[in-house]
Write an enzyme that holds these catalytic residues in place. Sequence first.
Site, mmCIF file in Angstrom:
data_model
loop_
_atom_site.group_PDB
_atom_site.id
_atom_site.type_symbol
_atom_site.label_atom_id
_atom_site.label_comp_id
_atom_site.label_asym_id
_atom_site.label_seq_id
_atom_site.Cartn_x
_atom_site.Cartn_y
_atom_site.Cartn_z
ATOM 1 N N LYS A 1 45.928 46.892 48.511
ATOM 2 C CA LYS A 1 46.899 47.844 47.959
ATOM 3 C C LYS A 1 47.181 49.015 48.890
ATOM 4 C CE LYS A 1 47.583 46.762 43.267
ATOM 5 N NZ LYS A 1 46.441 45.877 42.935
ATOM 6 N N SER B 1 44.723 52.954 36.800
ATOM 7 C CA SER B 1 43.301 53.280 36.751
ATOM 8 C C SER B 1 42.568 52.435 37.786
ATOM 9 C CB SER B 1 42.746 53.019 35.357
ATOM 10 O OG SER B 1 43.099 51.719 34.955
ATOM 11 N N GLU C 1 46.529 33.340 38.641
ATOM 12 C CA GLU C 1 46.320 34.423 37.683
ATOM 13 C C GLU C 1 45.210 34.032 36.709
ATOM 14 O OE1 GLU C 1 50.091 35.056 35.755
ATOM 15 O OE2 GLU C 1 50.247 32.987 35.108
ATOM 16 N N GLY D 1 45.655 35.375 30.892
ATOM 17 C CA GLY D 1 46.930 36.092 30.990
ATOM 18 C C GLY D 1 47.874 35.378 31.924
ATOM 19 N N ASP E 1 51.035 34.932 32.176
ATOM 20 C CA ASP E 1 52.454 35.280 31.996
ATOM 21 C C ASP E 1 53.299 34.834 33.187
ATOM 22 O OD1 ASP E 1 50.873 37.620 33.139
ATOM 23 O OD2 ASP E 1 52.914 38.123 33.721
ATOM 24 N N SER F 1 41.551 39.518 47.750
ATOM 25 C CA SER F 1 42.424 40.691 47.663
ATOM 26 C C SER F 1 41.701 42.017 47.573
ATOM 27 C CB SER F 1 43.371 40.529 46.465
ATOM 28 O OG SER F 1 42.634 40.237 45.294
HETATM 29 C C1 LIG Z 1 46.401 44.800 42.237
HETATM 30 C C2 LIG Z 1 45.482 43.732 42.621
HETATM 31 C C3 LIG Z 1 45.847 42.378 42.528
HETATM 32 C C4 LIG Z 1 47.180 41.918 41.969
HETATM 33 O O1 LIG Z 1 48.225 42.357 42.802
HETATM 34 P P1 LIG Z 1 49.733 42.337 42.287
HETATM 35 O O2 LIG Z 1 50.505 42.853 43.430
HETATM 36 O O3 LIG Z 1 49.804 43.222 41.076
HETATM 37 O O4 LIG Z 1 50.057 40.933 41.931
HETATM 38 C C5 LIG Z 1 44.951 41.421 42.960
HETATM 39 N N1 LIG Z 1 43.737 41.759 43.444
HETATM 40 C C6 LIG Z 1 43.349 43.043 43.532
HETATM 41 C C7 LIG Z 1 42.004 43.339 44.073
HETATM 42 C C8 LIG Z 1 44.201 44.083 43.127
HETATM 43 O O5 LIG Z 1 43.813 45.351 43.229
#
Ligand SMILES: *Cc1c(COP(=O)(O)O)cnc(C)c1O
Length: 338
Positions: free
Chosen positions: A64, A89, A215, A219, A221, A315
């Site tokens: 992010k 959060s 996902e 959830g 969606d 991620s």
């Molecule tokens: C926010 C986040 C996601 C999902 O990312 P999106 O862009 O909302 O699809 C996946 N893994 C981690 C660690 C995140 O912080």
Amino acid sequence: MLWALFRNPTMLQLPTYEDVAAAARRLQVQAHETPVLRSATADRLLKAEVFFKCENLQRMGAFKFRGAYNALAKFSPAQRKAGVIAFSSGNHAQAIALAARLLGMPATIVMPLDAPQAKVDATRGYGGEVVSYDRYTEDREALAARLAAERGLTLIPPYDHPDVIAGQGTAAKELFEQAGALDLLLVPLGGGGLLSGTALATRALAPGCKLYGVEPEAGNDGQQSLRKGEIVHIATPNTLADGAQTQHLGRYTFEVIRRDVAGVLTATDEQLVQAMRFFAERMKLVVEPTGCLGFAAACHAGLPLQGLRVGVILSGGNVDLARYAHLIGESGPGRGWA
Ligand SMILES: *Cc1c(COP(=O)(O)O)cnc(C)c1O
């Protein structure tokens, strides 16, 4: 014009690979080029060559940072002076606070009163001003909009914004540059910022690579939205994957995902915990539950992977240590790993 309308009924100006490449240039100094790690055990389990893109080792512990920094780096001088506001959060809050500090601008983060103290502290530690709200009686979007108007702040949402999407796409751009051609790529999916950014990089750099979002099963969606051909809203899902507890895709993210993504898969909480154990035990990596979605699907979704070069984006790695210990320990759900 009519044809364009048919292809893209919302007529949104979708971000492109050029935006991802420009984001990579903006991020060059401040973001880490995260490693791509291999595991002989993973290769053996999946009978494939697996490439793990370690965004758990990114600054502030998740991809992010890429989208937040790219969006803030594009602010005008007046926007910078007033500052940014975000509501979150989770990892987006910390990403915005850190990016704002690096760019020398004030950041206001709207967080629920009952947000984990560690997250509030982390956000403050990066220099963000935390404004609390009661999630049962107050609407955070209305509060953020009011603060933005009163103070002249620019609101940056966690996923549905072209600059955020382009920034998130830089992780996959790096992965293709580091690992070379891939046959298939698995990416965690919440609101779709990471998946749509990855899609832009994939269609430009690896058009033969099949891209899947993953996902939480609780959830799905995103899966429902692709099937229905429109954005499906759900109640906040109950899952360990707190980074993917989103209720719906965004307008930009949905358009890119439905154009470029091969499909959306799901993983259960138990599969996520097994993957967490795998990363801890075999690869010495701390990966948060949401970060495990891609590998969990590689192990359990039944995709034919044999002999393929498979990319998996890890991620993020932000998980409270006590919770982590509980999950991967004897008392956590399921047993063993992978
Ligand atoms: C926010 C986040 C996601 C999902 O990312 P999106 O862009 O909302 O699809 C996946 N893994 C981690 C660690 C995140 O912080």
